[in-house]
Design a protein around this motif. Structure first.
Motif, short mmCIF file in Angstrom:
data_model
loop_
_atom_site.label_atom_id
_atom_site.label_comp_id
_atom_site.label_asym_id
_atom_site.label_seq_id
_atom_site.Cartn_x
_atom_site.Cartn_y
_atom_site.Cartn_z
N SER A 25 0.79 -1.09 0.11
CA SER A 25 -0.03 -0.15 -0.01
C SER A 25 0.81 1.26 -0.15
CB SER A 25 -1.18 -0.17 1.40
OG SER A 25 -0.23 -0.06 2.50
N ARG A 57 1.99 3.45 1.98
CA ARG A 57 3.02 3.57 3.21
C ARG A 57 3.66 2.34 3.59
NH1 ARG A 57 1.88 8.76 6.16
NH2 ARG A 57 0.14 9.88 5.21
N ILE A 58 3.29 1.28 3.01
CA ILE A 58 3.80 -0.08 3.38
C ILE A 58 4.23 -0.97 2.13
CG2 ILE A 58 3.49 -2.35 4.34
CD1 ILE A 58 1.08 -1.10 6.02
N GLN A 101 1.98 4.27 15.60
CA GLN A 101 1.80 4.30 13.99
C GLN A 101 2.88 3.60 13.37
OE1 GLN A 101 1.29 7.93 11.72
NE2 GLN A 101 2.71 7.29 10.63
N HIS A 138 2.70 -0.02 11.40
CA HIS A 138 3.08 -0.06 9.95
C HIS A 138 4.21 -1.22 9.85
CE1 HIS A 138 1.65 4.09 8.40
NE2 HIS A 138 0.88 3.10 8.39
N ILE A 190 2.51 -4.78 9.88
CA ILE A 190 1.82 -4.99 9.05
C ILE A 190 3.02 -5.56 7.53
CG2 ILE A 190 0.26 -4.18 7.03
CD1 ILE A 190 -0.85 -2.51 9.57
N ARG A 235 -4.20 -5.63 8.34
CA ARG A 235 -4.75 -4.10 8.04
C ARG A 235 -4.37 -3.25 9.14
NH1 ARG A 235 -11.20 -6.04 8.55
NH2 ARG A 235 -11.39 -6.08 10.69
N TYR A 236 -4.26 -2.08 9.02
CA TYR A 236 -4.16 -0.93 10.01
C TYR A 236 -5.45 -0.48 10.67
CZ TYR A 236 -1.91 3.41 11.63
OH TYR A 236 -1.63 4.46 12.45
N ARG A 266 -5.49 0.14 4.69
CA ARG A 266 -4.47 -0.59 4.27
C ARG A 266 -3.37 -0.04 5.13
NH1 ARG A 266 -4.52 1.60 -1.73
NH2 ARG A 266 -5.07 3.45 -0.41
N ASP A 267 -3.13 1.21 5.35
CA ASP A 267 -2.19 1.96 6.33
C ASP A 267 -2.76 3.35 6.73
OD1 ASP A 267 -2.11 4.11 4.26
OD2 ASP A 267 -0.43 2.58 3.33
N TYR A 268 -1.98 4.07 7.41
CA TYR A 268 -2.35 5.42 8.20
C TYR A 268 -3.37 6.30 6.96
CZ TYR A 268 -2.12 9.89 10.26
OH TYR A 268 -2.48 11.18 10.86
#
Length: 300
Positions: A130, A132-133, A193, A197, A200, A211-212, A269-271
């Motif tokens: 995603s 950020r990941i 956070q 991340h 994940i 998932r976040y 999916r992320d922050y």
């Protein structure tokens, strides 16, 4: 770990204040501040959103992941923006996670790709990268120290959570919301956070769905000290998908399984999918940000 038959009711206030050096003429914003309702764990009783100055336009919609987003525009000049969400939520505990049995993690991963049920398809999308990941060999190597051959998914997940808590130090001075996970992994420091991340990324790097989760964490004052209003915290943790059990939540920052002290707002999916407040402004110059969260337990 999850307690047995735990039930808490919270009145929650989440107040965000932006102060600007110069007037803002127009601001378009998106708020993700309404806790999700998914009985029996989370049941939303009420939610309000107060915005000052009063917005010219205000609309709500459900996003792709089922979170409620509020879109609003402030069109009068202002040097301060206050957004305050007030909610009342019932949180219920379930059976202890340590008592649940699960498939070997490899089977859980492999079978998900063949699961065409609505739940399986919804989980499958969380196996991939995603914004950020990123998936990296070093994240997979770190995860595989816990996810050894044929180890039950639940047991390996709890072990990885404990290792991240042990190996990484909470330090709010070394990262920002834009710090890459690779840097967090190298420095071994960060905030909730960052640790969410990182976990994940580790899980997805070995082909597991994760998932976040954003939400609130109840905090407790030191013994003999009064509870401080506004001192509770917005928080982030992880939910991993296990075939046969569904989604399993873990909190690597505190090395616990979320229980009656965690309230879920949203997941994605992320922050970037669940940021509490984001937007674009015209003007303003430099700004300061203050966030105050209060979780007030109510007698059931």
């Amino acid at each position: 770990m999850w307690g047995n038959d735990l039930r808490m009711i919270y009145r929650i206030s989440h107040r965000t204040t932006y102060k600007y050096a110069y007037p803002v003429s127009v601001g378009d914003h998106v708020a993700c501040l309404k806790p999700r309702s998914f009985p029996p764990q989370n049941q939303l009783l009420l939610n309000t959103l107060e915005i000052r100055p009063t917005p010219t336009t205000f609309t709500e919609r459900i996003d792709y992941f089922g979170n409620l987003l509020c879109f609003f525009t402030v069109q009068e000049p202002h040097r301060e923006l206050i957004v305050e969400a007030k909610s009342e939520v019932v949180v219920n505990g379930t059976a202890e996670l340590t008592a649940l049995t699960s498939l070997p993690w490899e089977e859980s991963s492999q079978s998900l790709a063949l699961d065409h049920s609505p739940e399986g398809l919804a989980a499958y999308q969380f196996q991939f990268e995603s914004p950020r990941i990123r998936l990296r060999p070093e994240f997979a190597a770190y995860a595989l120290q816990s996810f050894t051959a044929r180890r039950p998914m639940r047991e390996a997940l709890i072990d990885l959570t404990a290792r991240i808590h042990r190996d990484f130090r909470f330090d709010a001075r070394v990262t920002t919301v834009r710090t890459p996970i690779e840097e967090v992994f190298k420095k071994r420091r960060g905030v909730c956070q960052d640790f969410a991340h990182l976990q994940i990324a580790c899980l997805r790097s070995i082909n597991l769905a994760a998932r976040y989760v954003s939400g609130y964490l109840r905090t407790y004052p030191p013994p003999g000290r009064p509870r401080l209003i506004g001192a509770d915290a917005s928080h982030a943790w992880v939910s991993a998908y296990c075939q046969g059990l569904g989604w399993l939540d873990v909190d690597p920052t505190n090395n616990i399984v979320p229980s009656d002290g965690h309230v879920t707002i949203a997941w994605g999916r992320d922050y970037g999918d669940v940021s509490p407040l984001r937007g674009l402004i015209l003007g303003g110059g430099n700004h300061s940000l203050k966030v105050e969260v209060d979780m007030d337990p109510v007698d059931a």
